[in-house]
Design a protein around this motif. Sequence first.
Motif, PDB file in Angstrom:
ATOM      1  N   ILE A 176      29.739   8.182   8.475  1.00 49.77           N
ATOM      2  CA  ILE A 176      30.490   8.986   7.541  1.00 49.77           C
ATOM      3  C   ILE A 176      32.197   9.254   8.166  1.00 49.77           C
ATOM      4  O   ILE A 176      32.797   9.520   7.501  1.00 49.77           O
ATOM      5  CB  ILE A 176      30.130  10.588   7.721  1.00 49.77           C
ATOM      6  N   ALA A 177      32.216   8.660   9.429  1.00 45.43           N
ATOM      7  CA  ALA A 177      33.842   8.421   9.679  1.00 45.43           C
ATOM      8  C   ALA A 177      33.857   7.464  11.034  1.00 45.43           C
ATOM      9  O   ALA A 177      32.507   7.220  11.537  1.00 45.43           O
ATOM     10  CB  ALA A 177      34.402   9.828  10.058  1.00 45.43           C
ATOM     11  N   PRO A 178      34.568   6.744  11.302  1.00 39.38           N
ATOM     12  CA  PRO A 178      34.440   5.949  12.317  1.00 39.38           C
ATOM     13  C   PRO A 178      33.939   6.640  13.609  1.00 39.38           C
ATOM     14  O   PRO A 178      34.453   7.721  14.208  1.00 39.38           O
ATOM     15  CB  PRO A 178      35.891   5.603  12.655  1.00 39.38           C
ATOM     16  N   GLY A 179      32.836   6.055  14.275  1.00 41.64           N
ATOM     17  CA  GLY A 179      32.201   6.585  15.494  1.00 41.64           C
ATOM     18  C   GLY A 179      31.500   8.019  15.275  1.00 41.64           C
ATOM     19  O   GLY A 179      30.800   8.414  16.073  1.00 41.64           O
ATOM     20  N   LYS A 180      31.381   8.256  13.724  1.00 44.83           N
ATOM     21  CA  LYS A 180      30.608   9.582  13.409  1.00 44.83           C
ATOM     22  C   LYS A 180      29.431   9.302  12.422  1.00 44.83           C
ATOM     23  O   LYS A 180      29.978   8.782  11.468  1.00 44.83           O
ATOM     24  CB  LYS A 180      31.784  10.750  13.136  1.00 44.83           C
ATOM     25  N   TYR A 181      28.262   9.788  13.060  1.00 39.73           N
ATOM     26  CA  TYR A 181      27.284   9.550  11.970  1.00 39.73           C
ATOM     27  C   TYR A 181      26.647  10.808  11.274  1.00 39.73           C
ATOM     28  O   TYR A 181      26.603  11.682  11.917  1.00 39.73           O
ATOM     29  CB  TYR A 181      26.239   8.997  12.402  1.00 39.73           C
ATOM     30  N   ASP A 182      25.960  10.746  10.195  1.00 38.81           N
ATOM     31  CA  ASP A 182      25.212  11.933   9.481  1.00 38.81           C
ATOM     32  C   ASP A 182      24.214  12.439  10.267  1.00 38.81           C
ATOM     33  O   ASP A 182      23.618  11.588  11.138  1.00 38.81           O
ATOM     34  CB  ASP A 182      24.799  11.409   8.205  1.00 38.81           C
ATOM     35  N   ASP A 183      24.075  13.565  10.426  1.00 36.32           N
ATOM     36  CA  ASP A 183      23.106  14.203  11.085  1.00 36.32           C
ATOM     37  C   ASP A 183      21.636  14.004  10.855  1.00 36.32           C
ATOM     38  O   ASP A 183      20.628  13.936  11.474  1.00 36.32           O
ATOM     39  CB  ASP A 183      23.139  15.690  11.234  1.00 36.32           C
ATOM     40  N   LYS A 184      21.554  13.810   9.622  1.00 37.42           N
ATOM     41  CA  LYS A 184      20.322  13.580   8.840  1.00 37.42           C
ATOM     42  C   LYS A 184      19.989  12.015   8.769  1.00 37.42           C
ATOM     43  O   LYS A 184      20.993  11.324   8.614  1.00 37.42           O
ATOM     44  CB  LYS A 184      20.195  14.218   7.583  1.00 37.42           C
ATOM     45  N   TYR A 185      18.836  11.792   8.759  1.00 34.30           N
ATOM     46  CA  TYR A 185      18.476  10.370   8.473  1.00 34.30           C
ATOM     47  C   TYR A 185      18.299  10.154   6.872  1.00 34.30           C
ATOM     48  O   TYR A 185      17.515  10.947   6.084  1.00 34.30           O
ATOM     49  CB  TYR A 185      17.170   9.974   9.152  1.00 34.30           C
ATOM     50  N   THR A 186      18.517   8.793   6.470  1.00 35.58           N
ATOM     51  CA  THR A 186      18.435   8.497   5.015  1.00 35.58           C
ATOM     52  C   THR A 186      17.334   7.416   5.307  1.00 35.58           C
ATOM     53  O   THR A 186      17.076   6.529   6.042  1.00 35.58           O
ATOM     54  CB  THR A 186      19.725   7.666   4.415  1.00 35.58           C
ATOM     55  N   TYR A 187      16.440   7.540   4.488  1.00 37.59           N
ATOM     56  CA  TYR A 187      15.460   6.435   4.396  1.00 37.59           C
ATOM     57  C   TYR A 187      15.025   5.517   3.328  1.00 37.59           C
ATOM     58  O   TYR A 187      15.421   5.672   2.371  1.00 37.59           O
ATOM     59  CB  TYR A 187      13.705   6.959   4.522  1.00 37.59           C
ATOM     60  N   LEU A 203       0.912  -1.180   0.164  1.00 35.85           N
ATOM     61  CA  LEU A 203      -0.114  -0.103   0.034  1.00 35.85           C
ATOM     62  C   LEU A 203       0.817   1.451  -0.057  1.00 35.85           C
ATOM     63  O   LEU A 203       0.626   2.098  -0.666  1.00 35.85           O
ATOM     64  CB  LEU A 203      -0.916  -0.044   1.191  1.00 35.85           C
ATOM     65  N   TYR A 204       1.834   1.497   0.823  1.00 38.13           N
ATOM     66  CA  TYR A 204       2.718   2.611   1.018  1.00 38.13           C
ATOM     67  C   TYR A 204       4.180   2.289   0.243  1.00 38.13           C
ATOM     68  O   TYR A 204       5.167   2.782   0.735  1.00 38.13           O
ATOM     69  CB  TYR A 204       2.897   2.852   2.412  1.00 38.13           C
ATOM     70  N   SER A 205       4.098   1.490  -0.876  1.00 33.60           N
ATOM     71  CA  SER A 205       5.450   1.089  -1.409  1.00 33.60           C
ATOM     72  C   SER A 205       6.462   2.322  -1.772  1.00 33.60           C
ATOM     73  O   SER A 205       7.550   1.974  -1.393  1.00 33.60           O
ATOM     74  CB  SER A 205       5.289   0.262  -2.584  1.00 33.60           C
ATOM     75  N   ALA A 206       5.937   3.177  -2.063  1.00 35.52           N
ATOM     76  CA  ALA A 206       6.886   4.459  -2.318  1.00 35.52           C
ATOM     77  C   ALA A 206       7.034   5.493  -1.068  1.00 35.52           C
ATOM     78  O   ALA A 206       8.104   6.323  -1.278  1.00 35.52           O
ATOM     79  CB  ALA A 206       6.403   5.283  -3.375  1.00 35.52           C
ATOM     80  N   ARG A 207       6.448   5.123  -0.143  1.00 34.43           N
ATOM     81  CA  ARG A 207       6.908   5.941   1.087  1.00 34.43           C
ATOM     82  C   ARG A 207       8.128   5.604   1.743  1.00 34.43           C
ATOM     83  O   ARG A 207       8.453   4.433   1.910  1.00 34.43           O
ATOM     84  CB  ARG A 207       5.679   6.077   2.145  1.00 34.43           C
ATOM     85  N   PRO A 208       8.425   6.774   2.553  1.00 33.14           N
ATOM     86  CA  PRO A 208       9.625   6.314   3.536  1.00 33.14           C
ATOM     87  C   PRO A 208       9.004   5.167   4.555  1.00 33.14           C
ATOM     88  O   PRO A 208       8.178   5.318   5.293  1.00 33.14           O
ATOM     89  CB  PRO A 208      10.114   7.536   4.230  1.00 33.14           C
ATOM     90  N   CYS A 209      10.140   4.204   4.961  1.00 33.42           N
ATOM     91  CA  CYS A 209       9.800   3.232   6.054  1.00 33.42           C
ATOM     92  C   CYS A 209      10.473   3.162   7.035  1.00 33.42           C
ATOM     93  O   CYS A 209      10.066   3.378   8.235  1.00 33.42           O
ATOM     94  CB  CYS A 209       9.681   1.855   5.381  1.00 33.42           C
ATOM     95  N   ILE A 210      12.007   2.823   6.895  1.00 34.92           N
ATOM     96  CA  ILE A 210      12.731   2.850   8.036  1.00 34.92           C
ATOM     97  C   ILE A 210      14.072   3.925   7.576  1.00 34.92           C
ATOM     98  O   ILE A 210      14.559   3.729   6.599  1.00 34.92           O
ATOM     99  CB  ILE A 210      13.440   1.451   8.188  1.00 34.92           C
ATOM    100  N   GLY A 211      14.382   4.688   8.770  1.00 32.16           N
ATOM    101  CA  GLY A 211      15.311   5.463   8.594  1.00 32.16           C
ATOM    102  C   GLY A 211      16.679   5.208   9.313  1.00 32.16           C
ATOM    103  O   GLY A 211      16.504   4.529  10.505  1.00 32.16           O
ATOM    104  N   PHE A 212      17.805   5.474   8.725  1.00 30.99           N
ATOM    105  CA  PHE A 212      18.996   5.231   9.667  1.00 30.99           C
ATOM    106  C   PHE A 212      19.950   6.476   9.132  1.00 30.99           C
ATOM    107  O   PHE A 212      20.010   7.106   8.343  1.00 30.99           O
ATOM    108  CB  PHE A 212      19.827   4.130   9.169  1.00 30.99           C
ATOM    109  N   ARG A 213      21.042   6.619  10.045  1.00 26.45           N
ATOM    110  CA  ARG A 213      22.159   7.432   9.795  1.00 26.45           C
ATOM    111  C   ARG A 213      23.400   6.847   9.442  1.00 26.45           C
ATOM    112  O   ARG A 213      23.702   6.169   9.766  1.00 26.45           O
ATOM    113  CB  ARG A 213      22.315   8.422  11.265  1.00 26.45           C
ATOM    114  N   LYS A 214      23.838   7.502   8.173  1.00 24.47           N
ATOM    115  CA  LYS A 214      24.933   6.915   7.541  1.00 24.47           C
ATOM    116  C   LYS A 214      26.075   7.129   8.329  1.00 24.47           C
ATOM    117  O   LYS A 214      26.369   8.338   9.087  1.00 24.47           O
ATOM    118  CB  LYS A 214      25.058   7.629   6.276  1.00 24.47           C
TER     119      LYS A 214
END
Length: 198
Positions: free
Chosen positions: A73-84, A60-71
């Motif tokens: 970007i360096a050892p122990g450091k993650y992007d501030d924004k979520y990728t879905y 039903l929601y195939s094109a919608r965002p489902c699960i987000g994660f933070r990429k």
Amino acid sequence: MGNEPQTKPITYNKPENPSQLFGPNYTGPFIHPSVSSFSTIVDAYANRSLIDNTLEKMKLYSARPCIGFRKLIAPGKYDDKYTYYTYHEIEMFCMKFAKNIHCSATKLLAFDTYNNIDFKLIGIFSKNCTEWVITDNACQMDSITTVTLYSTLGEEAFDHICKETLIKTICVSPDLVDMLIKCKTKFNIETLQNVLLF
């Protein structure tokens, strides 16, 4: 007139004598007035499994965002924004994982019977993450019961759970591989033969 609230404040119902039900510190449940029709929602899913509902929503929601994660970007450091990932992407990940487990079921799964019900078991040893959700949903697609292990339970609990379930395979996150190896060696968990790394 312009500063007046647009809706009335929400009120909740509290049982007359809740201490008889749950003890003196009982504070709920408070029933929101708009959930009077909740039983019709429950009835709609009376003869369906959780995975039936999940698969329906994935379509039903195939094109919608489902699960987000933070990429990372360096050892122990993650992007501030979520990728879905979209619902469709999660569905595809789940389907592929389920098919791979199914094809290797005799090698990967522990089989057990309890109260005349046959179970297929696989372990998950990880903090909550995208891979955890994908693994759990994939297992539901093939009626596989996931045995969850957490580092916070301690090594003795890890040993007890593995030996109680005769688990053959554990899906593990990279940060917990060392602890898994330590526990397998320390407690001589002979049934544990396979590790699937997230």
